[in-house]
Design a protein around this motif. Structure first.
Motif, PDB file in Angstrom:
ATOM      1  N   ASP A   1     -10.146  -0.642   2.917  1.00  0.00           N
ATOM      2  CA  ASP A   1      -9.746  -2.283   2.671  1.00  0.00           C
ATOM      3  C   ASP A   1     -10.861  -3.067   2.971  1.00  0.00           C
ATOM      4  O   ASP A   1     -10.873  -3.558   4.361  1.00  0.00           O
TER       5      ASP A   1
ATOM      6  N   ILE B   1      -4.516  -3.378  -4.535  1.00  0.00           N
ATOM      7  CA  ILE B   1      -5.440  -2.152  -4.093  1.00  0.00           C
ATOM      8  C   ILE B   1      -6.516  -2.270  -5.393  1.00  0.00           C
ATOM      9  O   ILE B   1      -6.225  -2.254  -6.579  1.00  0.00           O
ATOM     10  N   ASP B   2      -7.812  -1.812  -4.957  1.00  0.00           N
ATOM     11  CA  ASP B   2      -9.009  -1.569  -5.686  1.00  0.00           C
ATOM     12  C   ASP B   2      -8.967  -0.144  -5.793  1.00  0.00           C
ATOM     13  O   ASP B   2      -9.270   0.602  -4.871  1.00  0.00           O
ATOM     14  N   PRO B   3      -8.685   0.350  -7.275  1.00  0.00           N
ATOM     15  CA  PRO B   3      -8.427   2.042  -7.298  1.00  0.00           C
ATOM     16  C   PRO B   3      -9.741   2.725  -6.616  1.00  0.00           C
ATOM     17  O   PRO B   3     -10.121   3.835  -6.399  1.00  0.00           O
TER      18      PRO B   3
ATOM     19  N   CYS C   1     -11.641   2.020  -4.409  1.00  0.00           N
ATOM     20  CA  CYS C   1     -11.844   2.015  -2.816  1.00  0.00           C
ATOM     21  C   CYS C   1     -10.650   3.009  -2.481  1.00  0.00           C
ATOM     22  O   CYS C   1     -10.600   3.381  -1.129  1.00  0.00           O
ATOM     23  N   VAL C   2      -9.902   3.868  -3.151  1.00  0.00           N
ATOM     24  CA  VAL C   2      -9.315   4.888  -2.649  1.00  0.00           C
ATOM     25  C   VAL C   2      -9.967   5.975  -2.343  1.00  0.00           C
ATOM     26  O   VAL C   2     -10.371   6.556  -3.403  1.00  0.00           O
TER      27      VAL C   2
ATOM     28  N   LYS D   1      -6.122  10.792  -2.495  1.00  0.00           N
ATOM     29  CA  LYS D   1      -4.441  10.248  -2.772  1.00  0.00           C
ATOM     30  C   LYS D   1      -3.848  11.544  -2.781  1.00  0.00           C
ATOM     31  O   LYS D   1      -4.391  12.271  -3.799  1.00  0.00           O
TER      32      LYS D   1
ATOM     33  N   LEU E   1      -1.980   7.956   0.914  1.00  0.00           N
ATOM     34  CA  LEU E   1      -3.451   7.583   0.385  1.00  0.00           C
ATOM     35  C   LEU E   1      -4.042   7.203   1.508  1.00  0.00           C
ATOM     36  O   LEU E   1      -3.638   6.560   2.562  1.00  0.00           O
TER      37      LEU E   1
ATOM     38  N   TYR F   1       0.914  -1.368  -0.067  1.00  0.00           N
ATOM     39  CA  TYR F   1      -0.054  -0.062   0.111  1.00  0.00           C
ATOM     40  C   TYR F   1       0.787   1.332   0.078  1.00  0.00           C
ATOM     41  O   TYR F   1       0.577   2.139  -0.567  1.00  0.00           O
TER      42      TYR F   1
ATOM     43  N   LEU G   1      -2.979   4.756 -10.306  1.00  0.00           N
ATOM     44  CA  LEU G   1      -3.116   3.264  -9.784  1.00  0.00           C
ATOM     45  C   LEU G   1      -3.907   2.289 -10.700  1.00  0.00           C
ATOM     46  O   LEU G   1      -3.572   1.063 -10.656  1.00  0.00           O
TER      47      LEU G   1
ATOM     48  N   TYR H   1      -7.107   4.592   1.942  1.00  0.00           N
ATOM     49  CA  TYR H   1      -7.819   3.466   1.165  1.00  0.00           C
ATOM     50  C   TYR H   1      -8.497   2.623   2.310  1.00  0.00           C
ATOM     51  O   TYR H   1      -8.189   2.411   3.442  1.00  0.00           O
TER      52      TYR H   1
END
Length: 449
Positions: free
Chosen positions: A102, A76-78, A80-81, A84, A98, A54, A63, A100
């Motif tokens: 999760d 990482i699922d972009p 779910c960010v 950033k 960032l 991460y 990402l 995030y």
């Protein structure tokens, strides 16, 4: 005649002292620091390789189209960010980070990148400290890193509170590498001391993983917050062992190897007990996880072993004269070796075929052992007369209130932070947490209360 005889004697004594120093330093390896620590379990070590990835993701501009992702990607699922931030966004007040969400691991993660050698603002943050400059929460912290942590809170406090209240079963994790690790550690302390501002989040839901940590807090704070802050050190990494004020290193006219060598000589000649009595001396924070993969007189790397403890004395006090002292600081290498170590631990435990019920019991036992080890470390700090160290109260209360002294401090701070959000901004609140003088009296904005 007597003077002529005395000179060879002094030369012999000097040569013997230098030989002793060289012998001790050449035989001292990174593995010696943790040789008596117990091995870590996969349950407690599991988040570390993932959090390293991460932090690496913070370096990416996009990402969805990463340029230099490690094998297997960042995980990482972009979508779910949450946010950033770059240097442009933070105006250099804090390294990029960032936030995030999760869902897979039920975790809210704030990851902060490490020092950018080409960023003037990072050096400004690093050099903004002098020994004893910043008193905080009964100890001392790095002034520049605390300012960076306060900036993050001023920017992200509302978002963090909303996420914590929206996902009551998720943990809140702060993590960072190198310079970012110090920001994450001090950010954790401020959040723990002001949980009312985050929906009265339980202390057990807050945690911090400082990767290749900078020395950012005094020993009493490093031990007191060992239940929520964890430091991860790879073998011979120089930074957790560099107690010399970093501004002296970067402002020195000497080269870095010369400064480190002089530091080695000072470590050898001065007893560790002397350093423990200095309340201004900064240390790597919290519980320590040491990844050991090299042994003396052996070529190459061995299968990594992870040892863990809450040390009081012997907390990475000696710089290791090793050609790997800087490479062991690299985040890519730490991510790789921590993943290898975790895979080996999982293979070992899978071979034992432990039933799920026993796994749950083992996790509960591990939590109790960590709690007891934390209390033992606090008692050890009191025994060694560490300045401002508090012993556990033994009443089973939250570790945030471990003694009458800390209770007094908590109640005084609590009067400041009533309500759902701080009055003004976090700089004002931190000033109100500005701590105790040498006589144990609470200082509030420069006045004795």
């Amino acid at each position: 005649m007597s003077i002529a005889c005395g000179l060879p004697l002094l030369e012999c004594v000097y040569c013997l002292a230098c030989t002793r120093w060289a012998w001790k330093k050449c035989l001292h390896t990174g593995g010696h620091d943790s040789e008596n620590w117990p091995e870590a379990t996969p349950e407690e070590f599991e988040p570390i390789p993932r959090l390293c990835r991460y932090i690496l993701a913070v370096y990416e501009d996009d990402l969805r189209n990463p340029v230099s992702a490690p094998p297997g990607g960042y995980g990482i699922d972009p979508d779910c960010v949450i946010t950033k931030k770059s240097y442009k966004d933070t105006q250099g007040r804090v390294p990029p980070y960032l936030l995030y969400l999760d869902h897979e691991h039920a975790d809210i993660v704030l990851a902060i990148r490490g020092l950018n050698l080409g960023s003037q603002s990072d050096y400004k943050t690093l050099l903004d400290n002098k020994p004893g400059q910043r008193k905080f929460d009964g100890g001392y912290v790095h002034n520049g890193l605390l300012k960076a942590a306060v900036y993050v809170l001023n920017t992200e406090c509302d978002t963090l509170r909303e996420l914590v209240e929206k996902y009551p079963n998720y943990t809140l994790t702060f993590t960072g590498h190198s310079l970012g690790s110090g920001v994450a550690a001090l950010l954790t302390i401020v959040v723990v001391r002001n949980r009312e501002q985050f929906g009265n989040i339980d202390r057990k839901r807050i945690r911090c993983y400082a990767i290749a940590p900078a020395r950012c807090m005094s020993l009493n704070l490093a031990v007191r917050y060992a239940d929520v802050i964890n430091s991860i050190v790879l073998q011979d990494d120089f930074l957790p062992r560099t107690a010399t004020p970093l501004q002296d290193i970067f402002q020195s006219l000497f080269c870095l190897p010369c400064v480190l060598c002089l530091r080695c000589m000072r470590d050898t000649c001065i007893p560790e007990e002397h350093f423990l009595k200095d309340p201004r001396r900064l240390y790597a924070p919290g519980r320590c996880y040491h990844i050991v993969e090299r042994k003396p007189f052996r070529i190459g790397r061995n299968p990594p072993v992870v040892r863990t403890a809450v040390p009081v004395d012997g907390r990475f006090e000696h710089i290791v004269l090793s050609c790997n002292a800087t490479s062991d600081h690299a985040l890519l290498w730490i991510e790789r070796e921590s993943q290898r170590a975790l895979d080996l631990m999982l293979q070992k435990y899978r071979a034992m075929e432990i039933p799920p019920t026993q796994k749950m019991e083992r996790q509960e036992t591990l939590a109790k052992e960590h709690n007891e080890e934390h209390k033992a470390a606090l008692r050890r700090a009191v025994t060694l007369d560490i300045p401002h160290a508090y012993s556990p109260s033994g009443d089973g209360q939250d570790n945030d209130h471990m003694s009458a002294t800390s209770l007094e401090s908590s109640s005084s701070v609590g009067s400041v932070r009533k309500g759902n959000r701080p009055s003004g901004n976090w700089e004002d609140l931190i000033e109100r947490l500005f701590d105790r003088d040498d006589h144990g009296q609470l200082l509030v904005k420069g006045h004795i209360k």
